[in-house]
Scaffold this motif. Sequence first.
Motif, PDB file in Angstrom:
ATOM      1  N   ALA A  15       9.923   4.601  -6.967  1.00  0.00           N
ATOM      2  CA  ALA A  15       9.454   4.381  -5.473  1.00  0.00           C
ATOM      3  C   ALA A  15       8.514   4.338  -5.437  1.00  0.00           C
ATOM      4  O   ALA A  15       7.984   3.343  -4.349  1.00  0.00           O
ATOM      5  N   GLU A  16       7.772   5.451  -5.242  1.00  0.00           N
ATOM      6  CA  GLU A  16       6.183   5.772  -5.564  1.00  0.00           C
ATOM      7  C   GLU A  16       5.612   4.454  -5.898  1.00  0.00           C
ATOM      8  O   GLU A  16       4.228   4.459  -5.263  1.00  0.00           O
ATOM      9  N   SER A  17       5.103   4.463  -7.549  1.00  0.00           N
ATOM     10  CA  SER A  17       4.411   4.118  -8.008  1.00  0.00           C
ATOM     11  C   SER A  17       5.056   2.181  -7.576  1.00  0.00           C
ATOM     12  O   SER A  17       3.702   1.162  -7.506  1.00  0.00           O
ATOM     13  N   LEU A  18       5.807   1.977  -7.448  1.00  0.00           N
ATOM     14  CA  LEU A  18       6.592   0.403  -7.230  1.00  0.00           C
ATOM     15  C   LEU A  18       5.662  -0.337  -5.852  1.00  0.00           C
ATOM     16  O   LEU A  18       5.281  -0.978  -5.260  1.00  0.00           O
ATOM     17  N   ALA A  19       5.465   0.968  -4.703  1.00  0.00           N
ATOM     18  CA  ALA A  19       5.294   0.197  -3.785  1.00  0.00           C
ATOM     19  C   ALA A  19       3.830   0.172  -3.755  1.00  0.00           C
ATOM     20  O   ALA A  19       3.150  -0.186  -3.146  1.00  0.00           O
ATOM     21  N   GLN A  20       2.827   1.354  -4.314  1.00  0.00           N
ATOM     22  CA  GLN A  20       1.285   0.623  -4.523  1.00  0.00           C
ATOM     23  C   GLN A  20       1.529  -0.575  -5.202  1.00  0.00           C
ATOM     24  O   GLN A  20       0.700  -0.930  -4.962  1.00  0.00           O
ATOM     25  N   ARG A  21       2.358  -0.498  -5.839  1.00  0.00           N
ATOM     26  CA  ARG A  21       2.016  -1.765  -6.559  1.00  0.00           C
ATOM     27  C   ARG A  21       2.348  -2.787  -5.760  1.00  0.00           C
ATOM     28  O   ARG A  21       1.435  -4.440  -5.877  1.00  0.00           O
ATOM     29  N   TYR A  22       3.435  -3.241  -5.296  1.00  0.00           N
ATOM     30  CA  TYR A  22       4.063  -3.799  -4.201  1.00  0.00           C
ATOM     31  C   TYR A  22       2.509  -4.189  -3.215  1.00  0.00           C
ATOM     32  O   TYR A  22       1.814  -5.322  -3.235  1.00  0.00           O
ATOM     33  N   GLU A  23       1.831  -3.162  -2.427  1.00  0.00           N
ATOM     34  CA  GLU A  23       0.633  -3.031  -1.557  1.00  0.00           C
ATOM     35  C   GLU A  23      -0.400  -4.259  -2.957  1.00  0.00           C
ATOM     36  O   GLU A  23      -1.396  -4.615  -1.278  1.00  0.00           O
ATOM     37  N   SER A  24      -0.573  -3.783  -3.879  1.00  0.00           N
ATOM     38  CA  SER A  24      -1.818  -4.182  -4.580  1.00  0.00           C
ATOM     39  C   SER A  24      -1.620  -6.181  -4.214  1.00  0.00           C
ATOM     40  O   SER A  24      -2.286  -7.074  -5.355  1.00  0.00           O
ATOM     41  N   GLY A  50      11.109  -2.562   0.514  1.00  0.00           N
ATOM     42  CA  GLY A  50       9.906  -2.312  -0.322  1.00  0.00           C
ATOM     43  C   GLY A  50       9.362  -1.215   0.270  1.00  0.00           C
ATOM     44  O   GLY A  50       9.150  -0.113   0.294  1.00  0.00           O
ATOM     45  N   SER A  51       7.692  -1.531  -0.234  1.00  0.00           N
ATOM     46  CA  SER A  51       6.882  -0.647   0.571  1.00  0.00           C
ATOM     47  C   SER A  51       6.626  -0.285   1.975  1.00  0.00           C
ATOM     48  O   SER A  51       5.800  -0.093   2.480  1.00  0.00           O
ATOM     49  N   GLY A  52       7.139  -1.523   2.778  1.00  0.00           N
ATOM     50  CA  GLY A  52       7.228  -1.831   4.190  1.00  0.00           C
ATOM     51  C   GLY A  52       5.997  -2.769   4.040  1.00  0.00           C
ATOM     52  O   GLY A  52       5.593  -3.030   5.204  1.00  0.00           O
ATOM     53  N   ARG A  53       5.147  -3.872   3.237  1.00  0.00           N
ATOM     54  CA  ARG A  53       4.198  -4.457   2.943  1.00  0.00           C
ATOM     55  C   ARG A  53       3.993  -5.497   4.259  1.00  0.00           C
ATOM     56  O   ARG A  53       3.291  -6.354   5.344  1.00  0.00           O
ATOM     57  N   ASP A  54       5.185  -6.186   3.829  1.00  0.00           N
ATOM     58  CA  ASP A  54       5.124  -8.225   4.879  1.00  0.00           C
ATOM     59  C   ASP A  54       6.248  -7.111   6.518  1.00  0.00           C
ATOM     60  O   ASP A  54       5.737  -8.186   6.785  1.00  0.00           O
ATOM     61  N   ALA A  55       6.786  -6.542   6.633  1.00  0.00           N
ATOM     62  CA  ALA A  55       7.654  -5.970   7.916  1.00  0.00           C
ATOM     63  C   ALA A  55       6.149  -5.314   9.159  1.00  0.00           C
ATOM     64  O   ALA A  55       5.815  -5.488  10.005  1.00  0.00           O
ATOM     65  N   PRO A  83       2.561   4.009   8.950  1.00  0.00           N
ATOM     66  CA  PRO A  83       3.459   5.096   9.385  1.00  0.00           C
ATOM     67  C   PRO A  83       3.334   3.662  11.146  1.00  0.00           C
ATOM     68  O   PRO A  83       4.441   4.353  11.702  1.00  0.00           O
ATOM     69  N   GLU A  84       2.960   2.396  11.793  1.00  0.00           N
ATOM     70  CA  GLU A  84       2.863   2.057  11.930  1.00  0.00           C
ATOM     71  C   GLU A  84       4.724   1.420  11.884  1.00  0.00           C
ATOM     72  O   GLU A  84       5.173   0.899  13.309  1.00  0.00           O
ATOM     73  N   LEU A  85       5.489   1.786  11.049  1.00  0.00           N
ATOM     74  CA  LEU A  85       6.681   1.235  11.390  1.00  0.00           C
ATOM     75  C   LEU A  85       7.791   2.102  11.892  1.00  0.00           C
ATOM     76  O   LEU A  85       8.931   2.078  11.624  1.00  0.00           O
ATOM     77  N   SER A  86       7.201   3.625  12.382  1.00  0.00           N
ATOM     78  CA  SER A  86       7.883   4.338  12.403  1.00  0.00           C
ATOM     79  C   SER A  86       9.266   4.369  13.281  1.00  0.00           C
ATOM     80  O   SER A  86       8.481   3.051  14.135  1.00  0.00           O
ATOM     81  N   GLY A  87      10.009   4.466  13.548  1.00  0.00           N
ATOM     82  CA  GLY A  87      11.300   3.936  14.193  1.00  0.00           C
ATOM     83  C   GLY A  87      11.628   3.007  13.672  1.00  0.00           C
ATOM     84  O   GLY A  87      12.658   2.724  14.520  1.00  0.00           O
ATOM     85  N   LYS A  88      11.812   2.180  13.175  1.00  0.00           N
ATOM     86  CA  LYS A  88      11.977   0.761  13.433  1.00  0.00           C
ATOM     87  C   LYS A  88      12.298   0.626  10.999  1.00  0.00           C
ATOM     88  O   LYS A  88      13.010  -0.611  10.851  1.00  0.00           O
ATOM     89  N   LEU A  89      12.371   1.867  10.797  1.00  0.00           N
ATOM     90  CA  LEU A  89      12.785   1.700   8.774  1.00  0.00           C
ATOM     91  C   LEU A  89      14.115   2.464   8.866  1.00  0.00           C
ATOM     92  O   LEU A  89      14.275   3.273   9.116  1.00  0.00           O
ATOM     93  N   TYR A  90      15.147   1.876   8.251  1.00  0.00           N
ATOM     94  CA  TYR A  90      16.445   2.236   7.938  1.00  0.00           C
ATOM     95  C   TYR A  90      16.866   2.280   6.732  1.00  0.00           C
ATOM     96  O   TYR A  90      16.804   1.202   5.853  1.00  0.00           O
TER      97      TYR A  90
END
Length: 210
Positions: A15-24, A50-55, A83-90
Amino acid sequence: MPENSSTIKYYQKNAESLAQRYESAGVEEMQALLKSCFDPGAKLLEIGCGSGRDAAFMKASGFDVTAVDGSAEMIASAGKLHPELSGKLYTIHLPEGLSEHLGQFDGLFSIATLMHLTREAIDAVFEKAGRLVNEQGRFFFSVPSRRDDVNQGEFDEKGRRFTAMSVEEWILASQKAGFEVVSSRTTEDGLGREGIVWLNCLVQKRKDHV
Protein backbone atom coordinates in the motif's frame (compact mmCIF):
# COMPACT_ATOMS: atom_id res chain seq x y z
CA MET A 1 -12.16 -5.80 -4.71
CA PRO A 2 -13.04 -9.29 -3.53
CA GLU A 3 -12.00 -10.15 0.00
CA ASN A 4 -9.17 -12.71 0.39
CA SER A 5 -8.18 -12.53 -3.29
CA SER A 6 -4.58 -12.42 -4.43
CA THR A 7 -5.36 -8.99 -5.87
CA ILE A 8 -6.40 -7.42 -2.59
CA LYS A 9 -3.49 -9.07 -0.79
CA TYR A 10 -1.07 -7.40 -3.20
CA TYR A 11 -2.51 -3.97 -2.40
CA GLN A 12 -2.54 -4.68 1.32
CA LYS A 13 1.14 -5.67 1.27
CA ASN A 14 2.36 -2.83 -0.95
CA ALA A 15 0.00 0.00 0.00
CA GLU A 16 2.57 2.59 1.01
CA SER A 17 4.86 2.21 -2.02
CA LEU A 18 1.91 2.00 -4.40
CA ALA A 19 0.36 5.14 -2.94
CA GLN A 20 3.57 7.07 -3.54
CA ARG A 21 3.70 5.76 -7.10
CA TYR A 22 0.11 6.76 -7.83
CA GLU A 23 0.75 10.25 -6.50
CA SER A 24 3.58 10.69 -9.01
CA ALA A 25 1.59 9.59 -12.08
CA GLY A 26 0.94 12.08 -14.85
CA VAL A 27 -2.85 12.24 -14.73
CA GLU A 28 -3.58 15.89 -15.47
CA GLU A 29 -5.44 15.07 -18.69
CA MET A 30 -7.53 12.38 -17.03
CA GLN A 31 -8.34 14.58 -14.02
CA ALA A 32 -9.44 17.42 -16.29
CA LEU A 33 -11.72 14.95 -18.06
CA LEU A 34 -13.03 13.66 -14.73
CA LYS A 35 -13.79 17.16 -13.49
CA SER A 36 -15.75 17.95 -16.66
CA CYS A 37 -18.04 14.94 -16.17
CA PHE A 38 -20.02 16.31 -13.24
CA ASP A 39 -21.92 19.46 -12.33
CA PRO A 40 -20.08 21.85 -9.97
CA GLY A 41 -20.51 20.90 -6.33
CA ALA A 42 -21.98 17.47 -7.10
CA LYS A 43 -22.03 14.79 -4.40
CA LEU A 44 -19.71 12.02 -5.62
CA LEU A 45 -18.55 8.56 -4.61
CA GLU A 46 -15.19 7.19 -5.74
CA ILE A 47 -14.99 3.40 -5.99
CA GLY A 48 -11.41 2.21 -5.46
CA CYS A 49 -9.71 5.40 -4.32
CA GLY A 50 -6.20 4.00 -3.86
CA SER A 51 -3.91 6.77 -2.61
CA GLY A 52 -6.77 9.28 -2.51
CA ARG A 53 -5.18 11.24 -5.37
CA ASP A 54 -8.31 11.72 -7.45
CA ALA A 55 -10.72 12.10 -4.53
CA ALA A 56 -8.51 14.88 -3.18
CA PHE A 57 -8.36 16.54 -6.60
CA MET A 58 -12.13 16.48 -6.92
CA LYS A 59 -12.61 17.80 -3.38
CA ALA A 60 -10.20 20.65 -4.14
CA SER A 61 -12.27 21.32 -7.27
CA GLY A 62 -15.37 21.94 -5.15
CA PHE A 63 -17.07 18.53 -5.17
CA ASP A 64 -18.48 16.73 -2.11
CA VAL A 65 -16.51 13.46 -2.29
CA THR A 66 -16.77 10.19 -0.40
CA ALA A 67 -14.15 7.56 -1.27
CA VAL A 68 -13.97 3.80 -0.69
CA ASP A 69 -11.39 1.08 -1.28
CA GLY A 70 -11.13 -2.65 -0.65
CA SER A 71 -7.80 -2.35 1.16
CA ALA A 72 -7.74 -0.88 4.66
CA GLU A 73 -4.03 -0.29 4.16
CA MET A 74 -4.66 1.81 1.06
CA ILE A 75 -7.31 3.78 2.94
CA ALA A 76 -4.79 4.43 5.72
CA SER A 77 -2.23 5.65 3.17
CA ALA A 78 -4.84 7.90 1.55
CA GLY A 79 -5.66 9.40 4.93
CA LYS A 80 -2.00 10.19 5.61
CA LEU A 81 -1.38 11.68 2.17
CA HIS A 82 -4.64 13.62 2.06
CA PRO A 83 -5.83 14.62 5.54
CA GLU A 84 -8.43 16.82 3.88
CA LEU A 85 -10.34 13.59 3.15
CA SER A 86 -10.72 12.82 6.87
CA GLY A 87 -14.18 11.39 7.62
CA LYS A 88 -14.77 10.62 3.95
CA LEU A 89 -12.70 7.44 3.52
CA TYR A 90 -14.13 3.95 4.03
CA THR A 91 -13.02 0.35 3.52
CA ILE A 92 -15.57 -1.81 1.71
CA HIS A 93 -15.44 -4.95 -0.41
CA LEU A 94 -16.87 -5.07 -3.92
CA PRO A 95 -19.50 -5.64 -5.00
CA GLU A 96 -21.43 -6.23 -1.78
CA GLY A 97 -20.12 -3.10 -0.05
CA LEU A 98 -21.88 -0.83 -2.56
CA SER A 99 -25.08 -0.63 -0.58
CA GLU A 100 -27.56 2.10 0.31
CA HIS A 101 -25.81 2.75 3.65
CA LEU A 102 -23.28 4.81 1.69
CA GLY A 103 -26.04 7.23 0.71
CA GLN A 104 -27.25 8.61 -2.62
CA PHE A 105 -24.98 10.42 -5.03
CA ASP A 106 -25.13 12.68 -8.06
CA GLY A 107 -22.30 10.71 -9.60
CA LEU A 108 -19.75 7.95 -9.17
CA PHE A 109 -16.24 7.49 -10.51
CA SER A 110 -13.85 4.56 -10.55
CA ILE A 111 -10.33 4.67 -11.93
CA ALA A 112 -8.23 1.52 -12.44
CA THR A 113 -10.37 -0.68 -10.19
CA LEU A 114 -13.21 -2.48 -11.97
CA MET A 115 -10.88 -4.64 -14.09
CA HIS A 116 -9.69 -6.37 -10.90
CA LEU A 117 -13.13 -7.95 -10.46
CA THR A 118 -14.65 -11.04 -12.06
CA ARG A 119 -17.19 -10.46 -14.83
CA GLU A 120 -19.99 -11.40 -12.46
CA ALA A 121 -18.78 -8.87 -9.89
CA ILE A 122 -18.41 -6.19 -12.58
CA ASP A 123 -22.05 -6.69 -13.57
CA ALA A 124 -23.04 -6.47 -9.90
CA VAL A 125 -21.10 -3.23 -9.41
CA PHE A 126 -22.87 -1.59 -12.35
CA GLU A 127 -26.23 -2.80 -11.06
CA LYS A 128 -25.54 -1.44 -7.57
CA ALA A 129 -24.18 1.79 -9.04
CA GLY A 130 -27.54 2.32 -10.71
CA ARG A 131 -29.18 2.22 -7.29
CA LEU A 132 -26.73 4.63 -5.68
CA VAL A 133 -26.99 7.46 -8.21
CA ASN A 134 -29.84 9.93 -8.33
CA GLU A 135 -32.09 10.33 -11.35
CA GLN A 136 -29.89 10.74 -14.42
CA GLY A 137 -26.82 10.34 -12.21
CA ARG A 138 -23.49 9.78 -13.95
CA PHE A 139 -20.75 7.15 -13.62
CA PHE A 140 -17.24 7.72 -14.97
CA PHE A 141 -14.98 4.67 -15.12
CA SER A 142 -11.47 4.12 -16.44
CA VAL A 143 -10.32 0.57 -17.21
CA PRO A 144 -7.70 -1.00 -19.51
CA SER A 145 -8.81 -1.64 -23.06
CA ARG A 146 -5.39 -3.18 -23.68
CA ARG A 147 -2.84 -4.64 -21.30
CA ASP A 148 0.02 -6.72 -22.70
CA ASP A 149 1.42 -7.92 -19.35
CA VAL A 150 -1.57 -10.13 -18.44
CA ASN A 151 -1.54 -13.87 -19.10
CA GLN A 152 -4.37 -15.91 -20.59
CA GLY A 153 -5.58 -16.72 -17.09
CA GLU A 154 -6.23 -12.98 -16.60
CA PHE A 155 -3.57 -12.44 -13.91
CA ASP A 156 -0.32 -10.49 -14.05
CA GLU A 157 3.00 -11.61 -12.56
CA LYS A 158 2.10 -9.89 -9.27
CA GLY A 159 -1.02 -12.00 -8.83
CA ARG A 160 -3.50 -9.26 -9.67
CA ARG A 161 -6.61 -10.12 -11.65
CA PHE A 162 -7.18 -8.19 -14.87
CA THR A 163 -10.47 -9.26 -16.44
CA ALA A 164 -10.07 -8.84 -20.18
CA MET A 165 -13.08 -7.08 -21.69
CA SER A 166 -13.37 -5.16 -24.93
CA VAL A 167 -14.66 -1.60 -25.14
CA GLU A 168 -17.96 -3.00 -26.39
CA GLU A 169 -18.22 -5.41 -23.46
CA TRP A 170 -17.64 -2.67 -20.90
CA ILE A 171 -20.28 -0.51 -22.50
CA LEU A 172 -22.74 -3.40 -22.66
CA ALA A 173 -22.20 -4.13 -18.95
CA SER A 174 -23.17 -0.56 -18.10
CA GLN A 175 -26.15 -0.58 -20.46
CA LYS A 176 -27.54 -3.75 -18.89
CA ALA A 177 -27.61 -1.89 -15.57
CA GLY A 178 -29.66 0.99 -16.96
CA PHE A 179 -26.96 3.41 -18.10
CA GLU A 180 -26.42 5.03 -21.48
CA VAL A 181 -23.10 6.21 -22.88
CA VAL A 182 -22.38 9.94 -22.80
CA SER A 183 -18.79 9.77 -24.01
CA SER A 184 -16.04 7.21 -24.52
CA ARG A 185 -12.35 7.66 -25.39
CA THR A 186 -9.01 5.89 -24.99
CA THR A 187 -5.81 7.38 -23.57
CA GLU A 188 -2.21 6.33 -23.00
CA ASP A 189 -0.98 5.13 -19.61
CA GLY A 190 -0.39 7.85 -16.98
CA LEU A 191 2.71 6.04 -15.70
CA GLY A 192 4.18 5.86 -19.20
CA ARG A 193 4.01 2.07 -19.46
CA GLU A 194 4.01 0.61 -22.96
CA GLY A 195 1.37 -1.93 -23.95
CA ILE A 196 -1.32 -0.39 -21.72
CA VAL A 197 -4.21 1.67 -23.11
CA TRP A 198 -7.10 2.97 -21.01
CA LEU A 199 -10.79 3.26 -21.80
CA ASN A 200 -12.33 6.35 -20.20
CA CYS A 201 -16.09 6.11 -20.31
CA LEU A 202 -18.86 8.33 -18.96
CA VAL A 203 -22.33 6.84 -18.67
CA GLN A 204 -25.58 8.28 -17.36
CA LYS A 205 -28.59 6.64 -15.76
CA ARG A 206 -31.41 6.41 -18.28
CA LYS A 207 -34.56 8.38 -17.59
CA ASP A 208 -36.67 5.23 -17.87
CA HIS A 209 -34.56 3.25 -15.38
CA VAL A 210 -35.96 3.14 -11.85
